[in-house]
Structures are given as structure tokens and as C-alpha cells.
Design an enzyme around this catalytic site. Structure first.
Site, PDB file in Angstrom:
ATOM      1  N   ASP A 129       9.387  -3.329   0.085  1.00  0.00           N
ATOM      2  CA  ASP A 129       8.096  -3.522   0.534  1.00  0.00           C
ATOM      3  C   ASP A 129       7.841  -1.942   0.547  1.00  0.00           C
ATOM      4  OD1 ASP A 129       6.184  -5.540   1.777  1.00  0.00           O
ATOM      5  OD2 ASP A 129       6.776  -4.137   3.486  1.00  0.00           O
ATOM      6  N   HIS A 141       5.449   2.336  -3.447  1.00  0.00           N
ATOM      7  CA  HIS A 141       3.998   3.059  -2.329  1.00  0.00           C
ATOM      8  C   HIS A 141       5.332   4.338  -2.475  1.00  0.00           C
ATOM      9  CE1 HIS A 141       2.055  -0.512  -1.686  1.00  0.00           C
ATOM     10  NE2 HIS A 141       2.096  -0.792  -0.687  1.00  0.00           N
ATOM     11  N   LYS A 162      -6.127   4.290  -2.761  1.00  0.00           N
ATOM     12  CA  LYS A 162      -6.244   5.465  -1.987  1.00  0.00           C
ATOM     13  C   LYS A 162      -6.695   6.727  -2.485  1.00  0.00           C
ATOM     14  CE  LYS A 162      -3.326   3.389   0.919  1.00  0.00           C
ATOM     15  NZ  LYS A 162      -3.682   2.749   2.289  1.00  0.00           N
ATOM     16  N   GLU A 218       4.882   2.760  10.903  1.00  0.00           N
ATOM     17  CA  GLU A 218       3.638   1.866  10.738  1.00  0.00           C
ATOM     18  C   GLU A 218       3.950   1.480  11.859  1.00  0.00           C
ATOM     19  OE1 GLU A 218       2.408  -0.684   7.835  1.00  0.00           O
ATOM     20  OE2 GLU A 218       4.232  -0.426   7.133  1.00  0.00           O
ATOM     21  N   ARG A 222      -5.587 -24.474  -4.721  1.00  0.00           N
ATOM     22  CA  ARG A 222      -5.535 -25.807  -4.891  1.00  0.00           C
ATOM     23  C   ARG A 222      -7.256 -26.292  -3.959  1.00  0.00           C
ATOM     24  NH1 ARG A 222      -0.819 -23.724  -3.785  1.00  0.00           N
ATOM     25  NH2 ARG A 222       0.453 -23.345  -5.434  1.00  0.00           N
ATOM     26  N   HIS A 260      -1.612  -0.528  -3.597  1.00  0.00           N
ATOM     27  CA  HIS A 260      -3.170  -0.146  -4.005  1.00  0.00           C
ATOM     28  C   HIS A 260      -2.050   1.184  -3.278  1.00  0.00           C
ATOM     29  CE1 HIS A 260      -0.945  -1.166   0.447  1.00  0.00           C
ATOM     30  NE2 HIS A 260      -1.779  -0.150   1.463  1.00  0.00           N
ATOM     31  N   LYS A 298       8.302   0.009  10.566  1.00  0.00           N
ATOM     32  CA  LYS A 298       8.264  -1.051  10.997  1.00  0.00           C
ATOM     33  C   LYS A 298       8.233  -0.245  12.871  1.00  0.00           C
ATOM     34  CE  LYS A 298       6.199  -3.268   7.784  1.00  0.00           C
ATOM     35  NZ  LYS A 298       5.049  -3.188   6.680  1.00  0.00           N
ATOM     36  N   LYS A 342       1.650  -6.680  -6.446  1.00  0.00           N
ATOM     37  CA  LYS A 342       2.978  -6.532  -5.672  1.00  0.00           C
ATOM     38  C   LYS A 342       3.670  -8.178  -5.110  1.00  0.00           C
ATOM     39  CE  LYS A 342       4.601  -4.203  -2.520  1.00  0.00           C
ATOM     40  NZ  LYS A 342       4.788  -4.354  -1.134  1.00  0.00           N
TER      41      LYS A 342
HETATM   42  C1  BG6 Z   1       2.126  -3.010   1.618  1.00  0.00           C
HETATM   43  C2  BG6 Z   1       3.267  -3.891   2.213  1.00  0.00           C
HETATM   44  O1  BG6 Z   1       1.797  -3.222   0.124  1.00  0.00           O
HETATM   45  O2  BG6 Z   1       1.831  -1.932   2.620  1.00  0.00           O
HETATM   46  C3  BG6 Z   1       3.105  -3.804   4.088  1.00  0.00           C
HETATM   47  O3  BG6 Z   1       3.995  -4.979   2.216  1.00  0.00           O
HETATM   48  C4  BG6 Z   1       2.263  -3.055   3.846  1.00  0.00           C
HETATM   49  O4  BG6 Z   1       4.243  -4.522   4.705  1.00  0.00           O
HETATM   50  C5  BG6 Z   1       1.165  -2.132   3.415  1.00  0.00           C
HETATM   51  O5  BG6 Z   1       2.220  -3.003   5.827  1.00  0.00           O
HETATM   52  C6  BG6 Z   1       1.091  -0.714   3.968  1.00  0.00           C
HETATM   53  O6  BG6 Z   1      -0.160  -0.509   3.612  1.00  0.00           O
HETATM   54  P1  BG6 Z   1      -1.082   0.063   4.346  1.00  0.00           P
HETATM   55  O7  BG6 Z   1      -2.258   0.898   3.133  1.00  0.00           O
HETATM   56  O8  BG6 Z   1      -2.101   0.165   5.835  1.00  0.00           O
HETATM   57  O9  BG6 Z   1      -1.083   1.603   4.573  1.00  0.00           O
END
Ligand code: BG6
Length: 514
Positions: free
Chosen positions: A259, A264, A206, A240, A62, A202, A364, A172
Site C-alpha cells: 500500500d 509512495h 504533492k 499516519e 453501474r 498521488h 497506521k 493504484k
Molecule cells: C493511499 C493509501 O495511497 O495513500 C492509504 O492507500 C494511505 O492507505 C494514503 O492512507 C496516504 O495518503 P496521504 O496523501 O494521506 O499521505
């Protein structure tokens, strides 16, 4: 540029990974993902000579910018986030010649027609032969609109009809429950074929996650004991220490289950639990992953309340710093019911795993960042040495550390030197950092290159994403009419609420101390 890499599943064999020249159009190019991940990863690929000649990127967004503005924004992003920072001027100059910007309104058909003209022109100038990657780095609300507009503008072409190829990369969250994921799949599939769609998770990019497959299927040692006869339980932890940063708006609509677990963590479970694929090709691998997900027992009603627990952090201390509770974060409701922690027990109803529980936990603001899969083997059958020291008879644990300190460790017990039979746990440890003297690439580098090559093995197929939602949606449904009464129920900087401990302790087990 041709790159040759080792095929990890066939020792001694190599596969050609040769991206053809192409143009990547990043829709939503001024956002965080482009700055933090996409552009630094593309630049890193350029440093490693892995990008094809003529490779170009068009930012489609945009904001009103010209090519030079965007190039200078991107250079700053690369300087800040690339693992090869600071930028090497000679690499940057040639990479930046392929960066272009097109201001856009996602709902305006004309913008797509202008984009088409621009891409046709670039094809001629840069030799990209009509090969296009459309990367949706936008909020999910506009995914269907963009797909539809691309189709209408004639931007989705099929190589079978003598055009270049078209691929769509989608981030996602892919839906917010089973129904919305199915709807999104239908919308995308009315414009693209399944094999043109690359749904990103993602974690699959890894190195350590890909290594799960190599570890399991390129070693003869572990597979014979990788089942209910020898494994007592599997624990998957994704902790995390960070909170939600400035992502309150998104996180309020998601929560830890959507999430982290739907994407993941279920991916980690799948790679741990799946059968060996018949080949290392996209469909063979994903067929086995889907089979594993199908065998995960669906939790409903009372079973949800019993086997899934949730938490939300209050204020506390992380890494010596006092931090706010979740409800005080920017963009979060003061009475928010969103979970920032979830722990669950899943059973896999197939011959390999029946009776071996998989415990998953993620949160978290835990004491530290750590993602791992821990396989606890059954105890030795005869406690020959038990009388000497009952505490020393601990089971063998194989821990695959995804991050940080990437590696694998095996806990065994050994005799303490000296008279008698004192025994003590010891560790056989493989560390990526010391075994391979090279930097581990970023997840996005691998995934972006795979899209250019057309290898979708590490991307989620339609049925896979729907299966994952089938597991998670009944939990969300149950929670929607049984709000958690005790939020916030854990202090930031701790390992989550008491109910997370109780979930596993009632089975006579404990979370692995990490
Ligand atoms: C993301 C989530 O997909 O993955 C985040 O939306 C999370 O909330 C993140 O922090 C964790 O990814 P990584 O690679 O830091 O483990």
C-alpha cells in the site's frame, strides 16, 4: 483558457500550460475517489480558471442515474470536500453544464458503443474535438476488461491519424507483485501506447514532493554534498494516525508494504536519490528515476528477515481516544496476518550512495500524521567542542517535511550566548505556509491538469512501476512462507514494534524524533 506558469527549474522562464478542450470519462464514477478527490479537484480547477472551455465529464458507472441526479451528487461531494467549499453558484452552474452520466455494465460491449455515440455528440456540442481521457477509478480487477472494451469499441484513437487524442489514467494498486504488474502492463499496452497511459501515484502531485527536485537541482548549495561522502543516512518516514477506515476489504489484500512502500515511499526515495535529469521532460526525469530504482539492492532470503520488519497494531490510544486493534476493524479477519507497519533498510549500489543506508518506515495508528525525508550528514571531523558537552555535538539534519507543516528545516549547532563555548542545536526553518501567501493545491488538481495537458512527468512509467515491484516482490515472497509470529506487536498510538527500533539501532543509529 490559457494558463502560464513559472518553470521552477529555469529561473525567469515560463512555460505554457494550455489544456485543449477534452472530455474526461470517469469509469467507476459513483465511488469514493470521485466524491472525495476527482470532482472536488476538477471544481477547484474551474474556480481557478484552469479548465479549458468546453471541458466535460462523463460518469460511467453501474448505478442507474440521470444527468441531474449525478450533478446533484457531485455538488454535495464538492461542498463536502473542496478546498473552495461552499460551492460558488456561478462557477458551479457553468461547470455542471459539462457533467453527464451514462449507466454502464463494464462487461457489455453495447455500453461502450453507446458511450462512443454520446462522446461524438458531445464533441460537436462542446467543441472537444475527439480528445478523451478515460479515468479508471474502478476496482483493479476490471482494469484489463475496460481497456479491452475501449479498444474494441473504437474509443482509443491516435492523434497521429488525424483524430483527437486518447489518454488512460489508472489508479493504484498497479498489480500486486511483479508478475501481475507485468501482465497488466502487457494488457494495457495491447490497446494503448505507453505515452497514452498515466499511472497515478498521488504523492507525485504533492507540492512538497515536486519541491524535492527544485530544492536539489535549483540550488547550487546542496548537490555537491548530496552523496555518500557527506551523508551518513537517509530516513523516510510516512506515519499516519488513522487506521484503515472502512477499507478493510482492500487493506487485507494489500498491507503496508504494497500500500505505501511499493508506491509512495519508493517514489520519495527515488526523488531523493536520483541523478539530475538532462531536461525537465517526462522521459528524462523518469529515466533517472528508473536508474535509481535499478541500483537499489534487491533483498532476498535471509536478508529480507534481517533488513525488513513488520508490525500490526493492537488496541491503544490515539489523540486521547481509545481505538480498536487492526483485527477488530470492519472487514478484517480475526487472525489476520496483514502488516500495518513496515520498516526496512535499503542500500543503493551506485557511486553516489554506496554505503549510505536509506531507512524507510511507515505505519497506521502511529502517534501522529507525519511524512518526511530526513538527511543526516556526517559528523564534523574534529570534535573541538566535544569536551565541553558531548551531547551537544549532534550531526546536521536536513528534514524535508512533506506533510503536515510543509517545509524544510536544517538543524545546525550554534554557540549559546555567554562565556565559554556551550553549543546547542538550532533550526533554520522554511515553512510553505508563511513564505507563500497562497493555498497549496491538492495533489489531484496538479495531476488532472497534467493529464489534460499531456505532461506525464509526474506519472509512473512502465519500467518504473516494474522496478518498484522488483524491489518489493522478493520481500512478499519471503514473508509468504514466514508468517509473523507475534501479531499484534504494537499498541495503536505508539511508534511501532520493538523490531522497528532494533532495525536501526543495531547500526548505531536511531530514528529521528519527530
Ligand atoms: C493511499 C493509501 O495511497 O495513500 C492509504 O492507500 C494511505 O492507505 C494514503 O492512507 C496516504 O495518503 P496521504 O496523501 O494521506 O499521505
Amino acid at each position: 483558457m490559457v494558463t502560464t506558469v513559472q518553470n521552477p527549474l529555469r529561473e525567469g522562464m515560463t512555460v505554457q500550460r494550455t489544456p485543449e478542450p477534452s472530455i474526461m470519462v470517469i469509469m467507476g464514477a459513483t465511488g469514493d475517489l470521485t466524491h472525495r478527490k476527482l470532482m472536488p479537484s476538477l471544481y477547484n480547477l474551474a474556480v481557478e480558471h484552469l479548465l479549458p472551455n468546453g471541458f466535460s465529464v462523463v460518469g460511467f458507472s453501474r448505478q442507474d442515474k440521470d444527468h441531474e441526479d449525478w450533478r446533484s451528487d457531485m455538488r454535495q461531494a464538492v461542498d463536502k470536500y473542496s478546498r473552495y467549499a461552499p460551492v460558488q453558484p456561478s462557477v458551479w452552474d457553468s461547470f455542471a453544464q459539462g457533467l453527464f452520466f451514462k449507466q454502464a455494465d463494464f462487461a457489455d460491449e453495447n455500453c461502450y458503443l453507446q458511450l462512443k455515440e454520446m462522446l461524438d455528440k458531445l464533441d460537436k456540442e462542446r467543441g472537444t474535438n475527439g480528445n478523451r481521457i478515460f479515468y479508471l477509478a474502478t476496482p483493479p480487477t476490471v482494469f484489463p476488461l475496460i481497456a479491452e472494451m475501449l479498444g474494441k469499441a473504437g474509443l482509443v484513437t491516435d492523434q497521429a491519424f488525424g483524430h483527437g487524442w486518447t489518454r488512460l489514467v489508472i489508479e493504484k494498486p498497479f498489480g500486486r507483485d511483479l508478475e501481475s504488474a507485468q501482465k497488466l502492463n502487457r494488457e494495457l499496452l495491447s490497446v494503448f501506447h505507453e505515452d497514452q497511459i498515466y499511472r497515478i501515484d498521488h504523492y507525485l502531485g504533492k507540492e512538497t514532493v515536486q519541491n524535492i527536485l527544485v530544492f536539489r537541482f535549483a540550488n547550487g548549495l546542496f548537490e555537491p554534498i548530496w552523496n555518500r561522502n557527506y551523508i551518513d543516512n537517509v530516513q523516510i518516514t510516512a506515519a499516519e494516525d488513522i487506521g484503515i477506515d472502512r477499507r478493510g476489504g482492500y487493506y487485507e489484500t494489500a498491507g503496508a508494504l504494497r500500500d505505501m512502500v511499493q508506491s509512495h515511499m519508493l517514489q520519495l526515495l527515488t526523488l531523493t536519490a536520483m541523478e539530475a535529469p538532462v531536461a525537465l521532460d517526462p522521459n528524462a526525469v523518469r529515466d533517472e528515476k528508473v536508474k535509481a530504482l535499478r541500483a537499489v539492492r534487491r533483498l532476498r532470503g535471509q536478508h529480507v528477515l534481517q533488513d525488513v520488519v513488520r508490525g500490526q497494531y493492537g488496541p491503544g490510544w490515539v489523540g486521547g481516544q481509545h481505538v480498536e486493534g487492526y483485527r477488530a476493524e470492519e472487514g478484517v479477519a480475526p487472525d489476520s496476518a496483514t502488516e500495518t507497519y513496515v520498516a526496512l533498510k535499503l542500500e543503493i549500489d551506485n557511486w553516489r550512495w554506496a554505503g549510505t543506508p536509506f531507512y524507510l518506515r511507515t505505519g497506521k495508528r502511529m502517534p501522529k500524521r507525519l511524512t518526511e525525508i530526513a538527511i543526516t550528514f556526517k559528523q564534523a571531523p574534529l570534535a573541538l567542542f566535544k569536551d565541553l558537552d558531548p551531547d551537544s555535538m549532534t550531526p546536521n539534519v536536513l528534514a524535508m517535511r512533506i506533510q503536515p507543516n510543509e517545509g524544510i528545516s536544517l538543524k545546525i549547532v550554534a554557540k549559546v550566548p555567554g562565556q565559554g563555548y556551550d553549543i546547542q542545536p538550532v533550526y533554520m526553518d522554511f515553512l510553505y505556509g508563511s513564505s507563500f501567501a497562497r493555498q497549496v493545491p491538492e495533489a489531484y488538481e496538479r495531476l488532472l491538469l497534467d493529464v489534460m495537458i499531456g505532461d506525464s512527468t509526474l506519472f509512473t512509467r512502465r519500467d518504473e512501476v516494474e522496478q518498484a515491484w522488483e524491489i518489493v516482490t522478493p520481500i512478499l515472497d519471503e514473508w509468504s512462507h514466514t508468517p509473523a509470529p507475534d501479531f499484534p506487536n504494537y499498541a495503536a498510538g505508539t511508534w511501532g514494534p520493538d523490531c522497528g527500533q532494533e532495525l536501526i539501532e543495531r547500526d548505531g543509529r536511531t530514528w529521528r524524533v519527530v
